[in-house]
Design a protein around this motif. Structure first.
Motif, PDB file in Angstrom:
ATOM      1  N   MET A 149     -29.236   0.237  37.039  1.00 13.43           N
ATOM      2  CA  MET A 149     -30.079   0.576  35.383  1.00 13.43           C
ATOM      3  C   MET A 149     -29.719  -0.388  35.300  1.00 13.43           C
ATOM      4  SD  MET A 149     -29.119   4.262  34.158  1.00 13.43           S
ATOM      5  CE  MET A 149     -27.466   4.205  34.470  1.00 13.43           C
ATOM      6  N   THR A 150     -31.019  -0.661  34.150  1.00 13.10           N
ATOM      7  CA  THR A 150     -30.992  -2.307  33.028  1.00 13.10           C
ATOM      8  C   THR A 150     -31.411  -1.356  31.864  1.00 13.10           C
ATOM      9  OG1 THR A 150     -32.475  -3.186  33.618  1.00 13.10           O
ATOM     10  CG2 THR A 150     -30.866  -3.407  35.063  1.00 13.10           C
ATOM     11  N   GLU A 151     -30.899  -1.560  30.371  1.00 17.06           N
ATOM     12  CA  GLU A 151     -30.799  -1.415  29.611  1.00 17.06           C
ATOM     13  C   GLU A 151     -32.873  -2.035  29.038  1.00 17.06           C
ATOM     14  OE1 GLU A 151     -29.695   0.467  27.677  1.00 17.06           O
ATOM     15  OE2 GLU A 151     -27.978   0.336  28.250  1.00 17.06           O
ATOM     16  N   ALA A 152     -33.230  -0.979  28.358  1.00 16.61           N
ATOM     17  CA  ALA A 152     -35.308  -1.113  28.869  1.00 16.61           C
ATOM     18  C   ALA A 152     -35.533  -2.674  27.864  1.00 16.61           C
ATOM     19  CB  ALA A 152     -36.160   0.210  27.725  1.00 16.61           C
ATOM     20  N   PRO A 153     -35.756  -3.165  27.332  1.00 18.40           N
ATOM     21  CA  PRO A 153     -35.906  -4.474  26.692  1.00 18.40           C
ATOM     22  C   PRO A 153     -36.457  -3.645  25.348  1.00 18.40           C
ATOM     23  CG  PRO A 153     -37.330  -4.927  28.016  1.00 18.40           C
ATOM     24  CD  PRO A 153     -36.925  -4.526  28.414  1.00 18.40           C
ATOM     25  N   THR A 154     -36.222  -4.199  23.690  1.00 20.15           N
ATOM     26  CA  THR A 154     -36.412  -3.754  22.628  1.00 20.15           C
ATOM     27  C   THR A 154     -37.877  -4.320  22.210  1.00 20.15           C
ATOM     28  OG1 THR A 154     -34.655  -4.879  21.779  1.00 20.15           O
ATOM     29  CG2 THR A 154     -34.381  -2.272  22.610  1.00 20.15           C
ATOM     30  N   ARG A 155     -38.643  -4.306  21.268  1.00 15.19           N
ATOM     31  CA  ARG A 155     -39.515  -5.062  21.258  1.00 15.19           C
ATOM     32  C   ARG A 155     -39.367  -5.214  19.374  1.00 15.19           C
ATOM     33  NH1 ARG A 155     -44.132  -3.849  17.536  1.00 15.19           N
ATOM     34  NH2 ARG A 155     -44.422  -1.742  18.465  1.00 15.19           N
ATOM     35  N   ARG A 156     -39.157  -6.682  19.279  1.00 12.53           N
ATOM     36  CA  ARG A 156     -38.542  -7.013  17.944  1.00 12.53           C
ATOM     37  C   ARG A 156     -39.919  -6.371  16.974  1.00 12.53           C
ATOM     38  NH1 ARG A 156     -34.648  -9.460  15.099  1.00 12.53           N
ATOM     39  NH2 ARG A 156     -34.850 -10.614  13.407  1.00 12.53           N
ATOM     40  N   GLU A 157     -39.414  -5.318  16.025  1.00 11.52           N
ATOM     41  CA  GLU A 157     -40.394  -4.505  14.595  1.00 11.52           C
ATOM     42  C   GLU A 157     -40.183  -5.707  13.539  1.00 11.52           C
ATOM     43  OE1 GLU A 157     -42.375  -2.224  14.620  1.00 11.52           O
ATOM     44  OE2 GLU A 157     -41.678  -1.431  16.524  1.00 11.52           O
ATOM     45  N   PRO A 158     -40.885  -5.448  12.612  1.00  8.79           N
ATOM     46  CA  PRO A 158     -40.967  -6.450  10.986  1.00  8.79           C
ATOM     47  C   PRO A 158     -39.799  -5.664  10.004  1.00  8.79           C
ATOM     48  CG  PRO A 158     -43.533  -4.965  11.485  1.00  8.79           C
ATOM     49  CD  PRO A 158     -42.664  -4.896  12.638  1.00  8.79           C
ATOM     50  N   ALA A 159     -39.504  -6.907   9.721  1.00 11.21           N
ATOM     51  CA  ALA A 159     -38.823  -6.496   8.624  1.00 11.21           C
ATOM     52  C   ALA A 159     -38.125  -5.003   7.777  1.00 11.21           C
ATOM     53  CB  ALA A 159     -38.072  -8.005   7.387  1.00 11.21           C
ATOM     54  N   PRO A 160     -39.591  -4.684   7.423  1.00  7.00           N
ATOM     55  CA  PRO A 160     -39.709  -3.346   6.514  1.00  7.00           C
ATOM     56  C   PRO A 160     -39.439  -2.628   7.630  1.00  7.00           C
ATOM     57  CG  PRO A 160     -41.709  -5.193   5.935  1.00  7.00           C
ATOM     58  CD  PRO A 160     -40.931  -5.468   7.114  1.00  7.00           C
ATOM     59  N   VAL A 161     -39.491  -2.297   9.080  1.00  2.57           N
ATOM     60  CA  VAL A 161     -39.070  -0.959   9.749  1.00  2.57           C
ATOM     61  C   VAL A 161     -37.804  -1.265  10.089  1.00  2.57           C
ATOM     62  CG1 VAL A 161     -39.585  -0.492  12.007  1.00  2.57           C
ATOM     63  CG2 VAL A 161     -41.888  -1.184  10.406  1.00  2.57           C
ATOM     64  N   ARG A 162     -38.126  -2.360  10.870  1.00  2.00           N
ATOM     65  CA  ARG A 162     -36.306  -3.138  11.361  1.00  2.00           C
ATOM     66  C   ARG A 162     -35.592  -1.848   9.597  1.00  2.00           C
ATOM     67  NH1 ARG A 162     -37.639  -8.226  11.871  1.00  2.00           N
ATOM     68  NH2 ARG A 162     -36.356  -9.011  10.799  1.00  2.00           N
ATOM     69  N   HIS A 163     -35.215  -2.385   8.278  1.00  2.00           N
ATOM     70  CA  HIS A 163     -34.503  -1.503   7.578  1.00  2.00           C
ATOM     71  C   HIS A 163     -34.319  -0.477   7.792  1.00  2.00           C
ATOM     72  CE1 HIS A 163     -34.004  -5.919   6.556  1.00  2.00           C
ATOM     73  NE2 HIS A 163     -35.663  -6.459   5.622  1.00  2.00           N
ATOM     74  N   PHE A 164     -36.049   0.452   7.801  1.00  2.00           N
ATOM     75  CA  PHE A 164     -35.857   1.858   7.603  1.00  2.00           C
ATOM     76  C   PHE A 164     -35.447   2.160   8.623  1.00  2.00           C
ATOM     77  CE2 PHE A 164     -38.368   5.488   9.066  1.00  2.00           C
ATOM     78  CZ  PHE A 164     -37.615   6.044   7.559  1.00  2.00           C
ATOM     79  N   THR A 165     -35.487   1.820   9.752  1.00  2.00           N
ATOM     80  CA  THR A 165     -35.043   2.181  10.669  1.00  2.00           C
ATOM     81  C   THR A 165     -32.903   1.773  10.953  1.00  2.00           C
ATOM     82  OG1 THR A 165     -34.916   0.168  12.058  1.00  2.00           O
ATOM     83  CG2 THR A 165     -36.145   2.049  12.735  1.00  2.00           C
ATOM     84  N   ARG A 166     -32.541   0.608  10.556  1.00  2.00           N
ATOM     85  CA  ARG A 166     -31.122   0.651  10.134  1.00  2.00           C
ATOM     86  C   ARG A 166     -31.058   2.037   8.928  1.00  2.00           C
ATOM     87  NH1 ARG A 166     -31.381  -3.556   8.796  1.00  2.00           N
ATOM     88  NH2 ARG A 166     -31.141  -4.700  10.652  1.00  2.00           N
ATOM     89  N   ILE A 167     -31.116   1.663   8.028  1.00  2.00           N
ATOM     90  CA  ILE A 167     -30.841   2.888   6.871  1.00  2.00           C
ATOM     91  C   ILE A 167     -30.453   4.223   7.588  1.00  2.00           C
ATOM     92  CG2 ILE A 167     -31.328   4.339   4.775  1.00  2.00           C
ATOM     93  CD1 ILE A 167     -32.102   1.572   3.755  1.00  2.00           C
ATOM     94  N   THR A 168     -31.886   5.088   9.064  1.00  2.00           N
ATOM     95  CA  THR A 168     -31.821   5.685   9.169  1.00  2.00           C
ATOM     96  C   THR A 168     -30.693   6.506  10.157  1.00  2.00           C
ATOM     97  OG1 THR A 168     -34.610   6.119   9.138  1.00  2.00           O
ATOM     98  CG2 THR A 168     -33.188   7.373  10.580  1.00  2.00           C
ATOM     99  N   ASP A 169     -30.082   5.204  11.145  1.00  2.00           N
ATOM    100  CA  ASP A 169     -29.113   5.228  12.038  1.00  2.00           C
ATOM    101  C   ASP A 169     -27.693   5.248  11.021  1.00  2.00           C
ATOM    102  OD1 ASP A 169     -30.678   5.442  14.018  1.00  2.00           O
ATOM    103  OD2 ASP A 169     -30.871   3.046  14.638  1.00  2.00           O
ATOM    104  N   ILE A 170     -28.065   5.253  10.149  1.00  2.00           N
ATOM    105  CA  ILE A 170     -26.552   4.987   9.617  1.00  2.00           C
ATOM    106  C   ILE A 170     -26.380   6.471   8.373  1.00  2.00           C
ATOM    107  CG2 ILE A 170     -25.588   3.723   7.690  1.00  2.00           C
ATOM    108  CD1 ILE A 170     -26.724   1.051   7.647  1.00  2.00           C
ATOM    109  N   THR A 171     -27.961   6.854   7.962  1.00  2.00           N
ATOM    110  CA  THR A 171     -27.621   8.024   7.522  1.00  2.00           C
ATOM    111  C   THR A 171     -26.821   9.395   8.687  1.00  2.00           C
ATOM    112  OG1 THR A 171     -29.171   7.713   5.605  1.00  2.00           O
ATOM    113  CG2 THR A 171     -28.662   9.904   6.432  1.00  2.00           C
ATOM    114  N   LEU A 172     -27.653   9.047   9.633  1.00  2.00           N
ATOM    115  CA  LEU A 172     -27.421   9.807  11.086  1.00  2.00           C
ATOM    116  C   LEU A 172     -25.918  10.078  10.706  1.00  2.00           C
ATOM    117  CD1 LEU A 172     -30.636   9.737  13.363  1.00  2.00           C
ATOM    118  CD2 LEU A 172     -30.256  11.158  11.639  1.00  2.00           C
ATOM    119  N   ALA A 173     -25.412   8.589  10.965  1.00  2.00           N
ATOM    120  CA  ALA A 173     -24.097   8.806  11.522  1.00  2.00           C
ATOM    121  C   ALA A 173     -22.877   9.036  10.931  1.00  2.00           C
ATOM    122  CB  ALA A 173     -23.578   7.221  11.805  1.00  2.00           C
TER     123      ALA A 173
END
Length: 382
Positions: free
Chosen positions: A1-25
């Motif tokens: 069982m291997t990790e699924a490859p992640t697709r690189r998102e545009p910079a604004p999307v990456r910033h939003f998801t990073r903020i979301t994950d920090i908020t959830l943590a």
């Protein structure tokens, strides 16, 4: 069982998801601390708070390693419970996020297997409730099973929506590329038609001059034919680049600044051409300017090839919301005033003008032939 490859998102999307994950943590840790203080847990730093830190930290990397995060989250909760601690009320939140994230990957079957294993463990662990309150036990097991099914279904739905969005984007990119290639085919036709018309006339001039033993005239005609040919090859090389997968580096297209050269080439081919412009050509946007140039170019090429004309007039009116182009010559129209049979050149002009929301007419007029195009200025509300 291997990790699924992640697709690189545009910079604004990456910033939003990073903020979301920090908020959830952060919310996970705050919730665990709040529950520990509210329930007066003894030594919370030896129990729920470290678990909250652990689960919150995992949420920060859930998108990169979704299956690893799921396994560690469920494993950490199980170890916490097996060491004699009651399951803290907040464990379901980070676990649910881990299940959802892992369910968006192609490894969803493993996610279901892990969920079923956890559900079986929960059913066995809560067996003491079965003797005292069977209804409560059934609700407990069924509720966890329903939550697991909802999380997996939500992950699958989200992944399907993302795939659909990507397919729509790819379809849009391909449609745009097809439109660009069609536009380029019209450009290539216009360039070749005009070049062949001018070069053909000059070759005839050179041939006649040689027969009349006038090498100077013949040489001048051949030089002009060569210059026109060289300019056409430069345009064609830049346009053919667009037909490749990477259009980078494409040279600018012919525009209104090239009209003077176009008129000069046509005059050198033996056609007396006058250019009458009204308004400010500099205010015309690029897409409209290219269309104007191509209409004039194709019309003059048709005059040279088919009309047998000696004179042509080009009139261009630049207005704030539209550009009017009219080319008239004193050549022969269709015999007997019959309808004009449209070839590729006239059809290409009409399609180009129609694509910009304009209209093009062409046909015999008293004393010759006329082409008229009314082209809205790109971006105007007219």
């Amino acid at each position: 069982m291997t990790e699924a490859p992640t697709r690189r998102e545009p910079a604004p999307v990456r910033h939003f998801t990073r903020i979301t994950d920090i908020t959830l943590a952060a919310l996970t840790l705050v919730f665990f601390v709040a529950v520990a203080l509210a329930t007066e847990v003894q030594n919370p730093w030896r129990g729920p708070i470290p678990l909250g830190l652990f689960l919150g930290a995992l949420l920060l990397v859930r998108r990169r390693w979704p299956m690893t995060v799921l396994l560690l989250s469920i494993g950490g909760i199980a170890v916490y419970h097996l060491t004699g601690h009651w399951s803290p009320p907040g464990w379901i939140w980070p676990a649910a996020v881990a299940y959802f994230t892992a369910a968006t990957t192609p490894l969803v079957r493993w996610v279901a297997a892990i969920g079923l294993a956890q559900l079986a463990y929960s059913a066995v662990d809560a067996r003491w409730v079965l003797d005292r309150n069977p209804a409560r036990y059934l609700i407990h097991v069924a509720g966890e099973g329903l939550l697991l099914a909802i999380l997996v279904a939500a992950g699958l739905t989200y992944a399907a929506a993302m795939r659909l969005r990507e397919r729509l984007r790819e379809t849009g990119r391909r449609a745009h590329a097809a439109e660009e290639r069609l536009r380029v085919s019209h450009e290539v036709h216009d360039i070749i038609a005009h070049t062949l018309a001018v070069v053909g006339v000059q070759l005839n001039v050179a041939a006649d001059a040689l027969e009349e033993k006038d090498p100077a005239v013949s040489a001048a005609a051949l030089r002009l034919a060569k210059n026109v040919r060289n300019r056409a090859m430069t345009d064609l090389r830049s346009l053919v680049t667009v037909l490749r997968d990477d259009p980078a580096g494409t040279a600018p297209q012919a525009d209104l600044a090239s009209l003077d050269t176009l008129i000069a080439d046509t005059r050198a081919a033996g056609l007396e051409v006058t250019l009458d412009e009204h308004g400010d050509r500099a205010a015309v946007p690029a897409v409209t300017a290219v269309a104007v140039h191509r209409v004039v170019q194709e019309s003059l090429a048709n005059t040279l090839r088919h009309a047998g004309a000696s004179r042509a007039e080009v009139t261009i009116g630049y207005r704030p919301r539209s550009v009017t182009v009219e080319i008239t010559d004193n050549g022969r129209g269709a015999p007997g005033g019959a309808d004009v049979t449209e070839g590729h050149g006239l059809t290409g002009m009409r399609e180009r003008v129609n694509a910009l929301g304009g209209a093009l007419t062409a046909g015999p007029v008293p004393g010759g032939f006329a082409v008229r195009a009314d082209i809205p200025v790109a971006g105007s509300t007219a």
